[in-house]
Design an enzyme around this catalytic site. Structure first.
Site, PDB file in Angstrom:
ATOM      1  N   ASP A 130       0.868  -1.181   0.000  1.00 47.93           N
ATOM      2  CA  ASP A 130       0.000   0.000   0.000  1.00 47.93           C
ATOM      3  C   ASP A 130       0.909   1.235   0.000  1.00 47.93           C
ATOM      4  O   ASP A 130       2.143   1.123  -0.132  1.00 47.93           O
ATOM      5  CB  ASP A 130      -0.993  -0.034   1.174  1.00 47.93           C
ATOM      6  CG  ASP A 130      -0.351   0.257   2.527  1.00 47.93           C
ATOM      7  OD1 ASP A 130       0.897   0.354   2.601  1.00 47.93           O
ATOM      8  OD2 ASP A 130      -1.096   0.383   3.522  1.00 47.93           O
TER       9      ASP A 130
ATOM     10  N   THR B  59       3.204  -0.779   8.765  1.00 43.03           N
ATOM     11  CA  THR B  59       3.707  -1.594   9.880  1.00 43.03           C
ATOM     12  C   THR B  59       3.986  -3.041   9.498  1.00 43.03           C
ATOM     13  O   THR B  59       4.642  -3.761  10.250  1.00 43.03           O
ATOM     14  CB  THR B  59       2.673  -1.633  11.019  1.00 43.03           C
ATOM     15  OG1 THR B  59       1.459  -2.200  10.488  1.00 43.03           O
ATOM     16  CG2 THR B  59       2.400  -0.237  11.572  1.00 43.03           C
TER      17      THR B  59
ATOM     18  N   ARG C 230       3.316 -30.599  11.343  1.00 44.24           N
ATOM     19  CA  ARG C 230       2.628 -29.518  12.051  1.00 44.24           C
ATOM     20  C   ARG C 230       1.823 -28.644  11.091  1.00 44.24           C
ATOM     21  O   ARG C 230       0.698 -28.219  11.417  1.00 44.24           O
ATOM     22  CB  ARG C 230       3.647 -28.684  12.831  1.00 44.24           C
ATOM     23  CG  ARG C 230       4.222 -29.480  13.981  1.00 44.24           C
ATOM     24  CD  ARG C 230       5.514 -28.954  14.520  1.00 44.24           C
ATOM     25  NE  ARG C 230       6.029 -29.850  15.548  1.00 44.24           N
ATOM     26  CZ  ARG C 230       7.299 -29.843  15.969  1.00 44.24           C
ATOM     27  NH1 ARG C 230       8.167 -28.984  15.457  1.00 44.24           N
ATOM     28  NH2 ARG C 230       7.692 -30.691  16.898  1.00 44.24           N
TER      29      ARG C 230
ATOM     30  N   CYS D 166       3.370  -2.896   4.037  1.00 41.85           N
ATOM     31  CA  CYS D 166       2.514  -1.754   4.383  1.00 41.85           C
ATOM     32  C   CYS D 166       3.270  -0.940   5.419  1.00 41.85           C
ATOM     33  O   CYS D 166       4.465  -1.168   5.626  1.00 41.85           O
ATOM     34  CB  CYS D 166       1.127  -2.192   4.852  1.00 41.85           C
ATOM     35  SG  CYS D 166       1.057  -3.057   6.434  1.00 41.85           S
TER      36      CYS D 166
ATOM     37  N   ILE E 127       1.656  -5.090   9.654  1.00 43.55           N
ATOM     38  CA  ILE E 127       0.604  -5.804  10.397  1.00 43.55           C
ATOM     39  C   ILE E 127      -0.650  -5.982   9.550  1.00 43.55           C
ATOM     40  O   ILE E 127      -1.222  -7.077   9.472  1.00 43.55           O
ATOM     41  CB  ILE E 127       0.268  -5.054  11.707  1.00 43.55           C
ATOM     42  CG1 ILE E 127       1.489  -5.052  12.632  1.00 43.55           C
ATOM     43  CG2 ILE E 127      -0.922  -5.714  12.405  1.00 43.55           C
ATOM     44  CD1 ILE E 127       1.332  -4.137  13.844  1.00 43.55           C
TER      45      ILE E 127
ATOM     46  N   HIS F 100       8.211 -30.513  10.777  1.00 45.61           N
ATOM     47  CA  HIS F 100       7.549 -29.232  10.516  1.00 45.61           C
ATOM     48  C   HIS F 100       6.399 -29.397   9.528  1.00 45.61           C
ATOM     49  O   HIS F 100       5.378 -28.715   9.628  1.00 45.61           O
ATOM     50  CB  HIS F 100       8.561 -28.210  10.003  1.00 45.61           C
ATOM     51  CG  HIS F 100       9.715 -28.034  10.936  1.00 45.61           C
ATOM     52  ND1 HIS F 100       9.554 -27.527  12.205  1.00 45.61           N
ATOM     53  CD2 HIS F 100      11.028 -28.347  10.810  1.00 45.61           C
ATOM     54  CE1 HIS F 100      10.731 -27.507  12.826  1.00 45.61           C
ATOM     55  NE2 HIS F 100      11.640 -28.001  11.998  1.00 45.61           N
TER      56      HIS F 100
ATOM     57  N   HIS G 100      10.906 -23.557   9.310  1.00 48.50           N
ATOM     58  CA  HIS G 100       9.948 -24.240  10.179  1.00 48.50           C
ATOM     59  C   HIS G 100       8.496 -24.086   9.734  1.00 48.50           C
ATOM     60  O   HIS G 100       7.686 -24.982   9.946  1.00 48.50           O
ATOM     61  CB  HIS G 100      10.076 -23.735  11.620  1.00 48.50           C
ATOM     62  CG  HIS G 100      11.309 -24.232  12.314  1.00 48.50           C
ATOM     63  ND1 HIS G 100      11.468 -24.193  13.683  1.00 48.50           N
ATOM     64  CD2 HIS G 100      12.457 -24.779  11.825  1.00 48.50           C
ATOM     65  CE1 HIS G 100      12.658 -24.704  14.017  1.00 48.50           C
ATOM     66  NE2 HIS G 100      13.275 -25.053  12.901  1.00 48.50           N
TER      67      HIS G 100
END
Ligand code: RB5
Length: 141
Positions: free
Chosen positions: A8, A67, A136, A65, A69, A133, A98
């Protein structure tokens, strides 16, 4: 490796550096925008990058972006996407070894260019370790 890259406005400047750096490393880049500092919505950009990965057009994606997040939350809502928000190279490496992360998320207003490109190089050069891994990861499906 063919990599979809998007940002962004908050990640635009770092995204431009990442695109150039990937080219210098010899990777093919599918750039999905944005194309300026004009405000855009990060969920739209995340969807475009994730689509490239989900459809197999690209082996991985990188999202930026402000952050990191917003794009990581948005990307992880997409099926088969394992997006990792990384601020340094160690977690970038572990996210590949992992977690088999297929999307790397960066915060353009959080980390400087040197750290960011170190993360990018580490992420594209590290392979999934498989074994326990994979078991999982299979638990997600
Ligand atoms: C845009 O101002 C900013 O909110 C966005 O780039 C991102 O940081 C959201 O998580």
């Amino acid at each position: 490796m063919k990599i979809a890259v998007g940002s962004d406005h908050g990640g635009f400047e770092l995204k431009e550096l990442v695109v150039q750096f990937l080219g210098e490393l010899g990777h093919e880049v599918e750039s999905v925008g944005c194309h300026s500092l004009e405000s855009v919505d990060y969920p739209d950009i995340a969807e475009k990058v994730c689509h490239q990965v989900q459809e197999g057009h690209c082996e991985g994606g990188i999202l930026v972006c402000g952050t990191g997040i917003g794009v990581s939350i948005a990307a992880n809502r997409h099926k088969e996407i394992r997006a990792a928000l990384c601020h340094e190279a160690f977690t970038a490496r572990m996210s590949r070894e992992h977690n088999n992360s297929n999307v790397l998320c960066l915060g353009g207003r959080v980390i400087g260019p040197e750290i960011a490109l170190d993360i990018v190089r580490t992420w594209v050069e590290t392979a999934f370790a498989g074994g326990r891994h994979q078991r999982r990861l299979d638990m997600f499906s």
